[in-house]
Design a protein around this motif. Structure first.
Motif, PDB file in Angstrom:
ATOM      1  N   UNK A  53      -5.698 -14.388   5.776  1.00 47.94           N
ATOM      2  CA  UNK A  53      -6.194 -15.200   4.660  1.00 47.94           C
ATOM      3  C   UNK A  53      -7.344 -14.482   3.966  1.00 47.94           C
ATOM      4  N   UNK A  54      -7.613 -14.892   2.730  1.00 51.94           N
ATOM      5  CA  UNK A  54      -8.787 -14.355   2.032  1.00 51.94           C
ATOM      6  C   UNK A  54     -10.061 -14.782   2.763  1.00 51.94           C
ATOM      7  N   UNK A  55     -11.050 -13.912   2.747  1.00 54.90           N
ATOM      8  CA  UNK A  55     -12.308 -14.181   3.450  1.00 54.90           C
ATOM      9  C   UNK A  55     -12.896 -15.531   3.040  1.00 54.90           C
ATOM     10  N   UNK A  56     -12.856 -15.805   1.725  1.00 51.77           N
ATOM     11  CA  UNK A  56     -13.492 -17.021   1.223  1.00 51.77           C
ATOM     12  C   UNK A  56     -12.733 -18.280   1.632  1.00 51.77           C
ATOM     13  N   UNK A  57     -11.474 -18.122   2.045  1.00 51.35           N
ATOM     14  CA  UNK A  57     -10.657 -19.286   2.397  1.00 51.35           C
ATOM     15  C   UNK A  57     -10.298 -19.354   3.867  1.00 51.35           C
ATOM     16  N   UNK A  58     -10.800 -18.419   4.669  1.00 46.13           N
ATOM     17  CA  UNK A  58     -10.344 -18.310   6.061  1.00 46.13           C
ATOM     18  C   UNK A  58     -10.501 -19.627   6.814  1.00 46.13           C
ATOM     19  N   UNK A  59     -11.639 -20.288   6.619  1.00 49.24           N
ATOM     20  CA  UNK A  59     -11.870 -21.541   7.342  1.00 49.24           C
ATOM     21  C   UNK A  59     -10.935 -22.647   6.853  1.00 49.24           C
ATOM     22  N   UNK A  60     -10.741 -22.706   5.552  1.00 52.35           N
ATOM     23  CA  UNK A  60      -9.860 -23.716   4.957  1.00 52.35           C
ATOM     24  C   UNK A  60      -8.431 -23.550   5.492  1.00 52.35           C
ATOM     25  N   UNK A  61      -7.983 -22.299   5.547  1.00 57.53           N
ATOM     26  CA  UNK A  61      -6.624 -22.021   6.018  1.00 57.53           C
ATOM     27  C   UNK A  61      -6.511 -22.345   7.505  1.00 57.53           C
ATOM     28  N   UNK A  62      -7.520 -21.952   8.253  1.00 62.33           N
ATOM     29  CA  UNK A  62      -7.523 -22.235   9.687  1.00 62.33           C
ATOM     30  C   UNK A  62      -7.461 -23.744   9.935  1.00 62.33           C
ATOM     31  N   UNK A  63      -8.270 -24.486   9.205  1.00 60.78           N
ATOM     32  CA  UNK A  63      -8.297 -25.944   9.366  1.00 60.78           C
ATOM     33  C   UNK A  63      -6.944 -26.560   9.006  1.00 60.78           C
ATOM     34  N   UNK A  64      -6.381 -26.098   7.887  1.00 63.33           N
ATOM     35  CA  UNK A  64      -5.100 -26.662   7.436  1.00 63.33           C
ATOM     36  C   UNK A  64      -3.991 -26.357   8.442  1.00 63.33           C
ATOM     37  N   UNK A  65      -3.947 -25.117   8.924  1.00 61.17           N
ATOM     38  CA  UNK A  65      -2.906 -24.753   9.898  1.00 61.17           C
ATOM     39  C   UNK A  65      -3.067 -25.547  11.190  1.00 61.17           C
ATOM     40  N   UNK A  66      -4.297 -25.708  11.624  1.00 63.98           N
ATOM     41  CA  UNK A  66      -4.563 -26.443  12.864  1.00 63.98           C
ATOM     42  C   UNK A  66      -4.103 -27.888  12.717  1.00 63.98           C
ATOM     43  N   UNK A  67      -4.431 -28.482  11.580  1.00 63.88           N
ATOM     44  CA  UNK A  67      -4.045 -29.864  11.332  1.00 63.88           C
ATOM     45  C   UNK A  67      -2.528 -30.004  11.230  1.00 63.88           C
ATOM     46  N   UNK A  68      -1.901 -29.046  10.546  1.00 64.43           N
ATOM     47  CA  UNK A  68      -0.456 -29.128  10.333  1.00 64.43           C
ATOM     48  C   UNK A  68       0.331 -28.786  11.602  1.00 64.43           C
ATOM     49  N   UNK A  69      -0.372 -28.238  12.616  1.00 64.10           N
ATOM     50  CA  UNK A  69       0.305 -27.858  13.868  1.00 64.10           C
ATOM     51  C   UNK A  69       0.583 -29.056  14.760  1.00 64.10           C
ATOM     52  N   UNK A  70       0.020 -30.213  14.408  1.00 61.92           N
ATOM     53  CA  UNK A  70       0.222 -31.409  15.238  1.00 61.92           C
ATOM     54  C   UNK A  70       1.712 -31.701  15.370  1.00 61.92           C
ATOM     55  N   UNK A  71       2.166 -31.863  16.613  1.00 61.90           N
ATOM     56  CA  UNK A  71       3.581 -32.166  16.839  1.00 61.90           C
ATOM     57  C   UNK A  71       4.455 -30.937  17.010  1.00 61.90           C
ATOM     58  N   UNK A  72       3.914 -29.757  16.745  1.00 64.29           N
ATOM     59  CA  UNK A  72       4.682 -28.526  16.960  1.00 64.29           C
ATOM     60  C   UNK A  72       4.259 -27.879  18.275  1.00 64.29           C
ATOM     61  N   UNK A  73       5.223 -27.281  18.960  1.00 67.96           N
ATOM     62  CA  UNK A  73       4.921 -26.534  20.176  1.00 67.96           C
ATOM     63  C   UNK A  73       4.484 -25.131  19.751  1.00 67.96           C
ATOM     64  N   UNK A  74       3.280 -25.066  19.228  1.00 71.33           N
ATOM     65  CA  UNK A  74       2.752 -23.800  18.718  1.00 71.33           C
ATOM     66  C   UNK A  74       1.230 -23.826  18.795  1.00 71.33           C
ATOM     67  N   UNK A  75       0.656 -22.641  18.949  1.00 72.47           N
ATOM     68  CA  UNK A  75      -0.800 -22.551  19.040  1.00 72.47           C
ATOM     69  C   UNK A  75      -1.341 -21.796  17.824  1.00 72.47           C
ATOM     70  N   UNK A  76      -2.382 -22.365  17.217  1.00 69.28           N
ATOM     71  CA  UNK A  76      -3.065 -21.704  16.100  1.00 69.28           C
ATOM     72  C   UNK A  76      -4.395 -21.189  16.629  1.00 69.28           C
ATOM     73  N   UNK A  77      -4.584 -19.883  16.563  1.00 67.34           N
ATOM     74  CA  UNK A  77      -5.789 -19.294  17.157  1.00 67.34           C
ATOM     75  C   UNK A  77      -6.636 -18.601  16.085  1.00 67.34           C
ATOM     76  N   UNK A  78      -7.908 -18.911  16.077  1.00 68.68           N
ATOM     77  CA  UNK A  78      -8.856 -18.244  15.176  1.00 68.68           C
ATOM     78  C   UNK A  78      -9.122 -16.841  15.706  1.00 68.68           C
ATOM     79  N   UNK A  79      -8.614 -15.829  15.038  1.00 72.00           N
ATOM     80  CA  UNK A  79      -8.800 -14.445  15.499  1.00 72.00           C
ATOM     81  C   UNK A  79      -9.689 -13.639  14.560  1.00 72.00           C
TER      82      UNK A  79
END
Lengths: 378, 125
Positions: free
Chosen positions: A122-148
């Protein structure tokens, strides 16, 4: 750009300072703007090679049996269709279709386990926004979203001589590495994800490595590039390079107030993919709207004079505002000021005359051209 | 970087030469030129224009931004540097020499112009 609190420093910070870089606050990171002349750096990338520290970019790893399903739901692209070892340019949108960020998603390959692992950049300025959105959208999926974000330093080698420079430091099959592909390998003894991607309009590579290896890799690349004219390059020339190449920049050509269809990038939205995805309904409507009534079109403008259009300046015809500049700079390659601008469809055809940009009160003449301004010879 | 001793300096980063027959030369300092980055366009006052100390009289445009040019003194413009209009990179390559901007017949000057040493300290802070 956020500028609250302490600036973050990349693993290469001391090295940049020893090279005399002018530093700048970019999305909360203290990054090199330029080392000497930004025009010389720009020209080095076009004609020889340039070395960039891009460690401010936001890396997010998505793993697990349903990693692809999650990304297909969270993003507008067909991520399930990306083959191991390949990468895709895509976007993450809000439910109302507004663009949250543009992304590159790498599907890691080589081993069976790695092939269900994705690296989202993700773009530096949006990294947190993207991380938050992916984490939220991961609910119900058998998948892990990791901040790297802290797990990687990112170094880019861009320019026609970059394959030669990199070849001297790696046994990886660079000739077999296509554009928008990545493979794990070793560069100068350092483990790296070697990706043939970039943001300059030139052939080049982006090397994802552990931060503790960044200095060693930078120095090895510098040494390998000595005879080839490799120059350290800052964010200033990265911006003029991407502008010449007609590549959008978040916050300029892309924003939450535009859908991909408004940005002329509707092709990244894959309605045909299986299952629902965030923004599908709003994007269907945006596509229909764009079809019925063409939105403003992103065009190139080339100055006849020498004054430089800047983001936010009005584009005018006969005294009427018909659009707005999103990015502008003097183009080192064309030798003239250039800009990207959204203009009314009626004035978007290349060659349209009578178009001006309001530069602090004076209407300077510009020629409408098709993007990109610059395309490399393959 | 060294700021020539024989010049005086404004806090807006212009330099001013000692007057010859009442006329001084104005330019921007190396510190300012470095801060701007590659200068790509200059708009200078015209010969005969009246300029006022501390007020804008032109523009300096670099790759990333546009900055106002201030006059360090009040007076009448007697000459502008056409070379720098044609080749704005002179501002970066020779800010104290070939990159001078305009000449002015001084009618009034503010009392707060700095010496080279004072300006060096000011621009370092």
């Amino acid at each position: 750009m956020s500028s609250t609190g302490e600036l973050r420093h990349t693993a290469l910070d001391a090295l940049h300072r020893s090279l005399g870089a002018t530093m700048t606050d970019f999305a909360g990171w203290d990054m090199p703007l330029r080392y000497g002349s930004e025009r010389d750096e720009h020209t080095a990338v076009r004609t020889k090679a340039g070395l960039f520290d891009l460690s401010h970019m936001g890396e997010i790893t998505v793993t697990g049996p349903q990693a692809a399903a999650l990304l297909d739901f969270a993003l507008v692209g067909n991520i399930g269709g990306v083959k191991p070892g390949r990468a895709r340019y895509t976007m993450i949108c809000r439910a109302d279709g507004g663009i949250l960020d543009d992304l590159i998603v790498y599907r890691l390959g080589e081993t069976e386990a790695a092939s269900s692992e994705y690296l989202v950049v993700a773009n530096a300025s949006n990294a947190q926004v993207v991380l938050d959105a992916l984490t939220e959208r991961a609910a119900g999926f058998d998948a892990e979203v990791r901040d790297d974000r802290d797990a990687y330093a990112l170094i880019a080698v861009q320019g026609p001589r970059s394959p030669g420079i990199l070849k001297s430091l790696t046994d990886a099959d660079l000739d077999g590495l296509k554009y928008y592909a990545g493979l794990p390998g070793t560069v100068a003894g350092v483990p790296a994800l070697i990706a043939r991607t970039g943001y300059t309009g030139e052939d080049g590579f982006e090397l994802f490595v552990k931060p503790e290896h960044a200095v060693e890799l930078w120095q090895a690349l510098t040494k390998a590039g000595e005879g080839a004219g490799l120059a350290p390059c800052g964010l200033s020339c990265r911006d003029t390079l991407r502008l010449e190449a007609g590549m959008p920049l978040y916050g300029h050509e892309l924003s939450t107030s535009l859908t991909p269809f408004d940005a002329g990038l509707g092709r990244v939205v894959k309605f045909e993919k299986e299952g629902d995805f965030v923004g599908r309904e709003a994007l269907r409507e945006a596509a229909a709207r764009a079809e019925a009534q063409p939105p403003r079109v992103l065009v190139g403008l080339v100055a006849e004079g020498r004054r430089v259009p800047r983001a936010g300046y009005a584009v005018v015809v006969g005294g009427e505002v018909i659009g707005e500049v999103t990015s502008g700079a003097p183009s080192p390659t064309l030798g003239k000021p250039i800009a990207m601008a959204y203009v009314d469809a009626a004035h978007a055809a290349p060659g349209t005359t009578g178009v001006g940009v309001d530069i602090r009160g004076s209407h300077e003449p510009y020629e409408v051209v098709a993007l990109p301004f610059y395309k490399r010879q393959k | 970087m060294s700021n020539p001793k024989e010049l005086r300096y404004s806090k807006e980063h212009e330099w001013l030469s000692a007057a010859e027959d009442g006329v001084s030369t104005v330019g921007i300092t190396e510190h300012a030129a470095n801060a701007l980055g590659d200068v790509v366009f200059v708009q200078l006052p015209e010969v005969g224009d009246s300029v006022s100390a501390g007020e804008t009289c032109g523009e300096l445009e670099s790759t990333k931004s546009v900055s106002d040019l201030y006059s360090p003194v009040s007076g009448e413009v007697t000459e502008v540097n056409e070379d720098v209009v044609n080749d704005p990179s002179l501002v970066n390559s020779a800010p104290f020499e070939g990159g001078w901007l305009f000449k002015v017949r001084i009618t009034d000057e503010p009392g707060d112009l700095l010496s080279a040493d004072e300006y060096t300290a000011f621009s370092a802070g």
